[in-house]
Design an enzyme around this catalytic site. Structure first.
Site, mmCIF file in Angstrom:
data_model
loop_
_atom_site.group_PDB
_atom_site.id
_atom_site.type_symbol
_atom_site.label_atom_id
_atom_site.label_comp_id
_atom_site.label_asym_id
_atom_site.label_seq_id
_atom_site.Cartn_x
_atom_site.Cartn_y
_atom_site.Cartn_z
ATOM 1 N N ASN A 120 0.852 -1.191 0.000
ATOM 2 C CA ASN A 120 0.000 0.000 0.000
ATOM 3 C C ASN A 120 0.886 1.238 0.000
ATOM 4 O O ASN A 120 1.741 1.399 0.871
ATOM 5 C CB ASN A 120 -0.891 -0.022 1.245
ATOM 6 C CG ASN A 120 -1.606 1.290 1.475
ATOM 7 O OD1 ASN A 120 -1.982 1.974 0.540
ATOM 8 N ND2 ASN A 120 -1.790 1.641 2.736
ATOM 9 N N HIS B 289 -7.523 6.779 -0.142
ATOM 10 C CA HIS B 289 -6.243 6.064 -0.205
ATOM 11 C C HIS B 289 -6.239 4.797 0.641
ATOM 12 O O HIS B 289 -5.386 3.943 0.458
ATOM 13 C CB HIS B 289 -5.142 7.010 0.267
ATOM 14 C CG HIS B 289 -3.756 6.583 -0.077
ATOM 15 N ND1 HIS B 289 -3.365 6.280 -1.365
ATOM 16 C CD2 HIS B 289 -2.644 6.416 0.698
ATOM 17 C CE1 HIS B 289 -2.087 5.953 -1.377
ATOM 18 N NE2 HIS B 289 -1.628 6.017 -0.132
#
Length: 297
Positions: A112, A269
């Protein structure tokens, strides 16, 4: 019933000259993803760690995989050595030593943001150690074609680095998500404690500086190299991502021969949090499709 709590799953292991903290749960299933373990690498914001990014997702993935959430060097409870190269390469070099220590030959890998850059660099340098690759709003690979740099989220990260206050941290966290109800006082306090723990601010600044160092900066431009990746890759993005915006996926999607893209609507996000169930399902289905014929690739 399995105990997926933070303390019950916490482990540590040597990675060369440092020690990495990680969390582990689940067992490998030979009929799911060819039985490969699943390693998840977190992002690089203030107070980021394996647990803060993926602790809530651990039970979902542990149902099908031996799952390891790793605190990257400089984050969480892992050691915080000075960064002596572009951070993606720095972290990937420790990850391979970590896997060697655990005698793990090959893994499925999810990264990520900052962790996406580490995962990409790792796959480029050690392709024989990777089964399938999941990249979630990845750093380095994301090339913003239409958005200004730095993006809002990156600017707010930089603001916190210059002024490590709760207010600056709240603004940063707010840029991570669409659903502002997730930005709680408890979350701010938890992340602030981690972000200001001994050595954490210095480690974050050292990480950030590695992307501006003229000797190392180009090494972080992974979008220039990913045409060489032949791994089956799932790019995942929140449609409203304000850190690495969706247009950043286009070059990778065009140039990576085995990449596909999944976009989560009404999501920023932190897809693993805002779109938790869909994120777990999409990733699990993609990894489960890894077959024996891919094991030697």
């Amino acid at each position: 019933m399995a105990d997926y709590s933070k303390e019950a799953t916490r482990r540590s292991a040597k990675a060369g000259d440092i020690t990495l903290n990680y969390y582990e749960a689940g067992e490998a299933k030979a009929d799911v993803g060819a039985g490969l373990p699943f390693v998840l690498l977190h992002g690089g914001g203030p107070g980021a760690s394996a647990w803060s990014n993926f602790g809530s997702a651990l039970p979902r993935f542990a149902e099908n995989f031996r799952t390891l959430l790793v605190d990257q060097p400089g984050f969480g409870q892992s050691d915080k050595p000075e960064v002596g190269a572009n951070y993606f390469r720095h972290s990937a070099s420790y990850l391979v030593k970590f896997l060697d220590e655990l005698q793990i030959e090959k893994v499925h890998l999810l990264g990520n943001s900052l962790g996406g850059g580490t995962a990409t660099r790792f796959a480029l340098e050690y392709p024989e150690r990777v089964g399938r690759l999941v990249l979630m709003g990845p750093g380095g690979l994301s090339l913003n074609l239409f958005h200004a740099d730095p993006t809002e989220g990156v600017q707010r990260l930089m603001d916190f680095s210059m002024d490590p206050s709760r207010e600056a941290l709240r603004k940063f966290i707010s840029s991570m998500v669409v659903n502002q109800a997730l930005v709680t006082d408890e979350l701010v306090e938890e992340r602030f404690a981690d972000a200001t723990a001994p050595g954490s601010l210095e480690a974050m600044r050292s990480m950030g500086a590695s992307f501006w160092n003229p000797e190392w900066a180009e090494d972080g431009m992974l979008w220039r190299e990913v045409h060489k990746l032949r791994k089956q890759t799932l790019l995942t993005w929140g449609r409203e991502d304000r850190v690495n915006p969706l247009d950043g996926a286009l070059v990778a999607l065009k140039t990576m021969p085995n990449a596909r893209l999944h976009v989560f609507p009404n999501c920023g996000h932190w897809a693993q949090i805002e779109a938790a169930e869909e994120f777990a399902t999409v990733c699990t289905d993609f990894l489960a499709a890894h077959h024996e014929r891919e094991k030697k690739s």
